[in-house]
Design an enzyme around this catalytic site. Sequence first.
Site, PDB file in Angstrom:
ATOM      1  N   GLU A  79       0.451  -1.438  -0.116  1.00 49.29           N
ATOM      2  CA  GLU A  79      -0.405   0.358  -0.045  1.00 49.29           C
ATOM      3  C   GLU A  79       0.627   1.219  -0.460  1.00 49.29           C
ATOM      4  OE1 GLU A  79      -0.895  -2.704   2.071  1.00 49.29           O
ATOM      5  OE2 GLU A  79      -2.852  -3.114   1.191  1.00 49.29           O
ATOM      6  N   PHE A  97     -11.511  -6.453  14.496  1.00 49.84           N
ATOM      7  CA  PHE A  97     -10.504  -7.303  13.045  1.00 49.84           C
ATOM      8  C   PHE A  97     -10.726  -5.936  12.514  1.00 49.84           C
ATOM      9  CE2 PHE A  97      -9.038  -9.819   9.752  1.00 49.84           C
ATOM     10  CZ  PHE A  97      -8.140  -9.871  10.360  1.00 49.84           C
ATOM     11  N   GLN A  98      -8.353  -5.763  12.763  1.00 50.32           N
ATOM     12  CA  GLN A  98      -8.074  -4.940  11.596  1.00 50.32           C
ATOM     13  C   GLN A  98      -8.692  -3.371  11.548  1.00 50.32           C
ATOM     14  OE1 GLN A  98      -7.636  -6.419   7.564  1.00 50.32           O
ATOM     15  NE2 GLN A  98      -6.296  -7.431   7.775  1.00 50.32           N
ATOM     16  N   LYS A 153     -17.510  -0.562   6.247  1.00 46.10           N
ATOM     17  CA  LYS A 153     -18.021  -1.457   5.178  1.00 46.10           C
ATOM     18  C   LYS A 153     -19.865  -1.620   5.094  1.00 46.10           C
ATOM     19  CE  LYS A 153     -16.912  -6.193   4.124  1.00 46.10           C
ATOM     20  NZ  LYS A 153     -16.211  -7.729   4.172  1.00 46.10           N
TER      21      LYS A 153
END
Lengths: 560, 170
Positions: free
Chosen positions: A50, A112-113, A162
């Site tokens: 990235e 998570f993340q 998301k």
Amino acid sequence: MPRMSGAKALIESLKKEKVEFIFGIPGGAILPVYDALYDSDMKHILMRHEQCAAHAADGYARASGKVGVCMSTSGPGATNLVTGIANAYMDSSPIVAITGQVPRPFIGKDAFQETDIVGVTTPITKCNFQVRSAAEIPKIVKAAFYIAYTGRPGPVLIDLPKDTQTEEDEMNFDEKIEFRGYRPTYDPHPLQVEKAVQLLIQAERPIIVAGGGVKASNACSDLVALAETLLAPVATTLMGKGAIPEDHPLSVGMLGMHGTAAANHLVQDADVLLAVGMRFSDRSTGNIKAFCPDGKIIHIDIDSSEIGKNIKPHVPIVADAKRTIQSIHNRLIQKFDRKERSTWLNRMQTLKNMHEEMIKSVGDGIKPPALMVEIRKMLPNDAIVTTEVGQNQMWAALYLKAYKPRTFISSGGLGTMGFGFPAALGAKVACPEVPVVDIAGDGSFLMTEQDLASSIAWKIPVIVVILNNSMLGMVAQWQRLFYNRRYSAVDLKRIPDFVKLAESYGAQGSRVQSIEEFRAAFKEAINSDVATVIDVPISPEENVLPMVPPGNALKDLILS
Amino acid sequence: MEMKERIYMISAIVEHKPGVLYSVSNMFRRRGFNIESISVGESEQSELARMTITMKGDEATVEQVVKQLKKLISVVKVSILDSENTVARELALIKVSTPDARVRSDVINYTEIFKGHIVDVAHESLIIEITGDTDKINAFIELMKPFGVREIARTGIAALQRGMRSVKME
Ligand SMILES: Cc1ncc(C[n+]2csc(CCOP(=O)(O)OP(=O)(O)O)c2C)c(N)n1
């Protein structure tokens, strides 16, 4: 109003901003956007890290003058972008970074993340947004591009939870955006322009210092015209390199720690210094207390916080560089009738001749200054040169002349090793017709060389010229000059065989031992349709000169 | 030339939304500016908030602070308030121990002199609400210390310019 998902709305909004390329890497939290991308004809360039995606977007922006776009997933994807975003911020490069985020109900739960990327990037973006509902997306994208591109350009980040990507809503793409707290001043104040003109008319020893802002506002030709009327030498910062063609009789090259003798001495001796779109960084000014000691300073910048931050100007002008230079020039022509300035310009010429002398190589092997001259000779004028960081960068800045704006791309403010190669990929995507060359050091190249894979996969044939000293050369130079040759952790000891490394990716590799061999390899590289890595062994004992030791005034420079 | 340090009050109109206080305070931290106090609340327009910042510094530093604040996209308007023409007030809540009747009556007397209010009464303590400029509040706290100050909560300064001068969005 059309009804669609947030992800689809993002793609539609990017199309409205005329985005052609996205540099990125997918992951869990950005999957809906990648799914929407699957149906779109927008080109996504899959990078291998990235950081490279962000640098490529940055290189794309600097080469094209358009906004570059990079994208990643949440957490590690987003944090990997951080160096690239910080780099774009320091060099005022307009990029938009899009990151996935955990769904709204998970935010703040250490899901998570999950990384608070908005918190992380607040001090290194011009502005950032976290989308709170899908319906906001069109407006936020419009705002992000507007802010990134206008005023003093810079990076903007959009964080997309998301579930805002999957949420469907009526989308309004025509909503007007309004910022109460963001209205860049473009027009210069006429009184300030008048004061600047007065100073310039009276100047006996004027000099212009051009920074990156001159290129950002497309003011290069206006600046050159003003210099010609005024008969004033033009020095540039590293970021300003290319603002004046460096074969122009009034161009004196870069000023600062590794500036040319001409630029540094003339800046010190000037009685009026016109600084345009530059920020008096420590690398440009040397000891700031001793900077241009007898001169009156006119400082033009669109960012008012730059005025008075490092140096107090006699005439501050907060405005767009192009409009200001044009106003100054228009006023100046009416009153200015000077036709020659021989003492000052003769001094300039003497100092410039000293610089040419430094290129003449002595001793065995390939000398970097001579190599830079050779590269310049073989490249067309509009070829783009990027650099890594260290000695390679300073040799390129000093000895590889830039003839056009946006053809010299380097990490100035942050000094990011590993920038040059992915930036070259971005520049080549923006300008596929011209050769793009990364002047690299071995240490820097090893930080991002994995993206040779993307250069092959996406057919982005750039050229990497490695000045291979098996050293962290610039650090070694400091240890040699200021730490009594106590070389601590600078010998890279074991570096890969760059020829085999290139070949293993499907790229072309060659190693050259003389300027003649280099010429042949470089010629082949220019015509190659895959990326080429040219390994050029150089002596680890080379110093980049001139150099102004830290703390010194610009006139106290080491020449040999 | 060394410039003199003094206390400055800055009034900023900012967008009333999440993250704005963070970006402002983060800017202060990262640029090494020292804030004495900062207070935020809704302004005359519901989508805008007013921040009052007091800081110590010289003129050049305060000028930089104002410019750096203006540079933040969510900051709409910024001014340095000149202390002569500004009304500045702070509110403090002070919890004082009052173990016996004599102490209690002393505390109540002082509170009246300072035009404060007793806002909570318990067996062994009182909470006093007091407003005023910083000097007045400091003086009152000094006066309470011998009695045993248990807790203090101060709001930081809120300030407006007198008369028709104003820092507001038209
Ligand atoms: C990411 C990063 N890490 C560390 C540094 C500090 N640094 C500046 S120059 C340099 C050496 C660069 O070595 P190389 O790429 O081989 O170039 P050379 O100086 O030899 O041309 C280092 C380590 C940096 N600028 N960037």
